[in-house]
Motif scaffolding. Structure first.
Motif, PDB file in Angstrom:
ATOM      1  N   UNK A  16       0.831  -1.201   0.000  1.00 10.78           N
ATOM      2  CA  UNK A  16       0.000   0.000   0.000  1.00 10.78           C
ATOM      3  C   UNK A  16       0.868   1.255   0.000  1.00 10.78           C
ATOM      4  N   UNK A  17       1.966   1.234   0.755  1.00 13.50           N
ATOM      5  CA  UNK A  17       2.882   2.381   0.771  1.00 13.50           C
ATOM      6  C   UNK A  17       3.415   2.653  -0.634  1.00 13.50           C
ATOM      7  N   UNK A  18       3.898   1.609  -1.301  1.00 14.11           N
ATOM      8  CA  UNK A  18       4.476   1.781  -2.631  1.00 14.11           C
ATOM      9  C   UNK A  18       3.423   2.315  -3.605  1.00 14.11           C
ATOM     10  N   UNK A  19       2.223   1.747  -3.575  1.00 17.09           N
ATOM     11  CA  UNK A  19       1.187   2.200  -4.505  1.00 17.09           C
ATOM     12  C   UNK A  19       0.795   3.654  -4.220  1.00 17.09           C
ATOM     13  N   UNK A  20       0.751   4.034  -2.956  1.00 21.89           N
ATOM     14  CA  UNK A  20       0.416   5.422  -2.603  1.00 21.89           C
ATOM     15  C   UNK A  20       1.487   6.385  -3.112  1.00 21.89           C
ATOM     16  N   UNK A  21       2.747   6.055  -2.900  1.00 18.66           N
ATOM     17  CA  UNK A  21       3.833   6.957  -3.304  1.00 18.66           C
ATOM     18  C   UNK A  21       3.824   7.194  -4.808  1.00 18.66           C
ATOM     19  N   UNK A  22       3.534   6.154  -5.564  1.00 19.68           N
ATOM     20  CA  UNK A  22       3.502   6.274  -7.023  1.00 19.68           C
ATOM     21  C   UNK A  22       2.423   7.262  -7.468  1.00 19.68           C
ATOM     22  N   UNK A  23       1.349   7.380  -6.700  1.00 20.70           N
ATOM     23  CA  UNK A  23       0.197   8.193  -7.112  1.00 20.70           C
ATOM     24  C   UNK A  23       0.316   9.665  -6.735  1.00 20.70           C
ATOM     25  N   UNK A  24       1.394  10.049  -6.043  1.00 21.69           N
ATOM     26  CA  UNK A  24       1.508  11.431  -5.569  1.00 21.69           C
ATOM     27  C   UNK A  24       2.206  12.313  -6.614  1.00 21.69           C
ATOM     28  N   UNK A  25       1.616  13.471  -6.860  1.00 26.38           N
ATOM     29  CA  UNK A  25       2.165  14.445  -7.801  1.00 26.38           C
ATOM     30  C   UNK A  25       2.249  15.814  -7.127  1.00 26.38           C
ATOM     31  N   UNK A  26       3.032  16.686  -7.703  1.00 27.52           N
ATOM     32  CA  UNK A  26       3.174  18.044  -7.186  1.00 27.52           C
ATOM     33  C   UNK A  26       3.037  19.018  -8.339  1.00 27.52           C
ATOM     34  N   UNK A  53       9.840  -6.742  -0.505  1.00 25.13           N
ATOM     35  CA  UNK A  53       8.930  -7.540  -1.330  1.00 25.13           C
ATOM     36  C   UNK A  53       8.007  -6.646  -2.154  1.00 25.13           C
ATOM     37  N   UNK A  54       7.535  -5.556  -1.557  1.00 26.21           N
ATOM     38  CA  UNK A  54       6.606  -4.662  -2.254  1.00 26.21           C
ATOM     39  C   UNK A  54       7.281  -3.961  -3.430  1.00 26.21           C
ATOM     40  N   UNK A  55       8.518  -3.550  -3.246  1.00 22.66           N
ATOM     41  CA  UNK A  55       9.250  -2.900  -4.338  1.00 22.66           C
ATOM     42  C   UNK A  55       9.547  -3.894  -5.462  1.00 22.66           C
ATOM     43  N   UNK A  56       9.907  -5.128  -5.075  1.00 28.77           N
ATOM     44  CA  UNK A  56      10.127  -6.167  -6.082  1.00 28.77           C
ATOM     45  C   UNK A  56       8.850  -6.417  -6.881  1.00 28.77           C
ATOM     46  N   UNK A  57       7.738  -6.572  -6.187  1.00 27.86           N
ATOM     47  CA  UNK A  57       6.469  -6.855  -6.854  1.00 27.86           C
ATOM     48  C   UNK A  57       6.104  -5.730  -7.822  1.00 27.86           C
ATOM     49  N   UNK A  58       6.331  -4.486  -7.399  1.00 28.69           N
ATOM     50  CA  UNK A  58       6.023  -3.351  -8.269  1.00 28.69           C
ATOM     51  C   UNK A  58       6.894  -3.365  -9.517  1.00 28.69           C
ATOM     52  N   UNK A  59       8.173  -3.721  -9.363  1.00 28.98           N
ATOM     53  CA  UNK A  59       9.056  -3.792 -10.531  1.00 28.98           C
ATOM     54  C   UNK A  59       8.607  -4.896 -11.488  1.00 28.98           C
ATOM     55  N   UNK A  60       8.272  -6.059 -10.937  1.00 29.61           N
ATOM     56  CA  UNK A  60       7.891  -7.191 -11.790  1.00 29.61           C
ATOM     57  C   UNK A  60       6.544  -6.974 -12.469  1.00 29.61           C
ATOM     58  N   UNK A 203       3.919  -5.424  10.807  1.00 33.47           N
ATOM     59  CA  UNK A 203       2.880  -4.629  10.163  1.00 33.47           C
ATOM     60  C   UNK A 203       3.200  -4.439   8.681  1.00 33.47           C
ATOM     61  N   UNK A 204       4.469  -4.340   8.337  1.00 34.05           N
ATOM     62  CA  UNK A 204       4.847  -4.201   6.930  1.00 34.05           C
ATOM     63  C   UNK A 204       4.298  -5.351   6.088  1.00 34.05           C
ATOM     64  N   UNK A 205       4.283  -6.542   6.642  1.00 34.15           N
ATOM     65  CA  UNK A 205       3.869  -7.732   5.885  1.00 34.15           C
ATOM     66  C   UNK A 205       2.398  -8.074   6.089  1.00 34.15           C
ATOM     67  N   UNK A 206       1.709  -7.325   6.933  1.00 30.35           N
ATOM     68  CA  UNK A 206       0.316  -7.633   7.251  1.00 30.35           C
ATOM     69  C   UNK A 206      -0.616  -7.140   6.150  1.00 30.35           C
TER      70      UNK A 206
END
Length: 648
Positions: A16-26, A53-60, A203-206
């Motif tokens: 969720x953190x990775x997906x949120x960061x990708x969606x932020x613009x300025x 794991x989340x960064x790997x999944x986003x790359x793949x 919590x990171x893996x939850x």
């Protein structure tokens, strides 16, 4: 209202953190861009299965041939990763940033220095340190801090005073609020700095059912606060009363992209401009109004004008002690201050007229309000004379005569090294430095030709920043060559990031100045009566049992070569110049190794910096230094007289 299953997506907290960061613009001035350029990280047991794991999944999941929306870069040192991220943000005028993740324990606490540097310099970086288990199911953990008085304190609490915003996500439900608060601070020019969100490793893996709206594209608008009319009127009244005004340009001028507005103001009024370290480049060095660096490492031109200035206009400066020469720079008995800053904290300093506003908007308003007013011709002529005298001083320090036919085979001085790089680099190239004697020499001697051509970290002046920072600048400005100026002392602190440069194919030109010790502190130690004690790299003598033996046989060039970097050893000005030209032509990173004499200093600024000297001593050198110190202390001023015309 609870979202329906169709309005949610099941992800881990890290995903969720990775997906949120990708969606932020300025967005500012109609220019919109993705806010996060990527994520630096070093994985350990605290984050490898979470954010890793989340960064790997986003790359793949990224389509073949496309770059990941949040690319991952592996660093070699957690502190250095933060430095690289901060340098990138500065080069991008705070409109783009990086996230940095590290494992629980020493990985996380290694980032503390970087957090302090970011916050002091008002530069955005998102820190994502792992934390201990929220459930405490496996405690006490490896690397867990156990306190007899508290069960909820971890080593990450050390980030609290160093961060502009701190949060710990004990439960996934807390994440949306933490992320939104983080973005609020990161994109606020007056509040930005290090933002820390500590996430326990369990919590990171939850997994959690997240509302899809959390991941919708979001644009954070960076505004330009206008000056309040009454505050502007008070400022104009003070400026119009001046006979010998001086403007101090700080980093806010550059970050606001207000250099053209500054030029318009000074060309209309004739007010000369001194520049802080962060503000250097706000006017090119050859502009008639530019009197160069100000303060403890300033030019004699700027410091002479500062001493007699009756009105000081600070724009985007926080009046750091080097800028004010420890409050001895401004000696006019009736000196008044006008402070333009987006941050109220800085706008009230020195009891000045406070104008809380964006630098560009305030300069535009001041220019309009001061129409028809200017300094007199005599003051303009004085400024021109002082500028010419300093230009001649720089020419002697750079030793242009030698470069035009003199002895080019002799060992160069540090000033000559800076001169060679300054003269042979392109006007748009960037010089990077942070600590030692070179930041001061660069501040007074470097002739900036482009607003983004000067990058010296002097809010924290952190040894080891240079190589990591240079990588960040080059990543932000791939069309500019980046010259990293670093002494041997600072190089030894964090040279390993050269491996990251090789890994990412980032071209930087590192000019490694070998002077066998701490040149800056050595000179300061001598000045303060401490006889350069403990500042030279020497072996311990068997007879004296002190560090006064032979120079250490350290080969820093060989060290750089071991990282896979192309290295050029130079021994003269001629060899140095050839190496600079070759490095510019190259497409890969280069280290230029050059030896200098640490006992040959740069020209004096005729200024002072407050470093207390022992009040009593058996050493004659210390007693003499104390006498000089007390003379300077007598010139310090509190600057508490109201500058507000209505309150005077």
């Amino acid at each position: 209202m609870t979202p329906s299953p169709d309005d949610t997506v099941r992800l881990t907290t890290s995903q969720a953190v990775v997906r949120f960061l990708v969606a932020q613009h300025v967005e500012r001035d109609g220019e919109r861009s993705r806010f996060f350029a990527g994520c630096f990280g070093i994985f350990g047991h605290g984050n490898v299965a979470g954010l890793g794991q989340a960064l790997l999944q986003a790359e793949l999941e990224t389509p073949e041939g496309e770059e990941p929306a949040l690319p991952y870069v592996l660093g070699r040192n957690e502190q250095a990763m933060v430095h690289t991220a901060v340098a990138y943000a500065r080069a991008k005028d705070r409109l783009q940033a990086w996230a940095v993740t590290a494992s629980v324990g020493p990985g996380s606490t290694n980032m503390l220095t970087g957090a302090a540097l970011a916050t002091i310099n008002r530069l955005p970086v998102l820190l994502l340190p792992a934390d201990t288990f929220a459930t405490r199911s496996a405690g006490p953990l490896l690397q867990e801090l156990e306190l007899p008085s508290s069960g909820d304190v971890t080593v990450n609490d050390a980030f609290r005073p160093l961060s502009r915003y701190f949060d710990r996500v004990w439960r996934p439900q807390q994440l949306p609020g933490a992320l939104m608060s983080a973005m609020r601070v990161l994109t606020d020019p007056a509040e930005t700095g290090a933002v820390t969100i500590a996430i326990p490793q369990d919590v990171q893996a939850e997994a959690h059912d997240w509302p899809l709206e959390l991941f919708a594209e979001r644009t954070w608008h960076v505004g330009r606060p206008l000056p309040q009319p009454d505050a502007l009127a008070r400022a104009v009244e003070v400026v119009r009363s001046a006979r010998r005004p001086l403007l101090v340009a700080g980093g806010g001028v550059v970050y606001s992209r207000a250099t053209e507005e500054l030029r318009a103001l000074v060309e209309a009024t004739g007010v000369p401009v001194g520049q802080s370290q962060a503000g250097k480049g706000s006017l090119p060095f050859d502009h008639p109004a530019s009197v160069g660096a100000i303060g403890s490492t300033g030019t004699t031109a700027a410091n002479a004008l500062a001493r007699e200035a009756d009105v000081v206009i600070g724009v985007g400066t926080r009046y750091q002690d080097f800028t004010t020469a420890s409050r001895t720079a401004f000696q006019h008995p009736g000196v008044q201050f006008v402070n333009v800053n987006v941050a109220g904290l800085d706008a009230v300093k020195h009891a000045g007229v406070s104008v809380v506003a964006d630098a560009r908007e305030a300069l535009t308003a001041l220019t309009a309000a001061l129409q028809g007013w200017s300094v007199d011709d005599g003051y303009r002529q004085e400024v021109a004379r002082l500028r010419a005298e300093w230009d001649a001083t720089v020419a002697r320090a750079y030793d242009r005569a030698a470069a035009e036919g003199g002895d080019l085979s002799a060992q160069p001085t540090q000033s000559q090294v800076l001169g060679a790089v300054n003269e042979l680099s392109d006007p748009r190239d960037v010089v990077v430095c942070a600590a030692g004697s070179m930041p001061g020499d660069l501040h007074k001697l470097w002739q900036v030709r482009d607003a983004k051509g000067y990058h010296v970290e002097y809010g924290y002046s952190c040894m080891g920043y240079e190589v990591a920072g240079g990588i960040g600048v080059r990543m932000a400005c791939p069309d500019r060559d980046v010259f990293v100026m670093v002494g041997d002392g600072s190089y030894l602190m964090m040279a390993t990031e050269l491996v990251t440069a090789v890994q990412e194919g980032v071209k930087v030109v590192v000019v490694l100045v070998q002077n066998h010790g701490f040149a800056s502190i050595g000179a300061l130690s001598e000045e303060l009566g401490s006889q350069r004690f403990g500042t030279r790299y020497r072996a311990r003598s068997a007879s004296s049992h002190r560090l006064d033996g032979d120079l250490l046989p350290v080969d820093l060039a060989a060290n750089a070569e071991s990282f896979g970097i192309h290295v050029v050893r130079t021994h003269s000005r001629k060899e140095l110049e050839a190496a600079i030209l070759d490095a510019r032509a190259s497409t890969t990173a280069t280290v230029i190794h050059v030896e200098t004499d640490p006992f040959v200093g740069a020209p004096s600024s005729r200024s002072w910096w407050d470093v207390p000297v022992a009040e009593t001593s058996t050493l004659e050198s210390t007693r003499r230094a104390r006498e000089v110190y007390e003379q300077h202390k007598a010139e310090q001023r509190p600057h508490l007289t109201p500058s507000d015309p209505a309150g005077a």
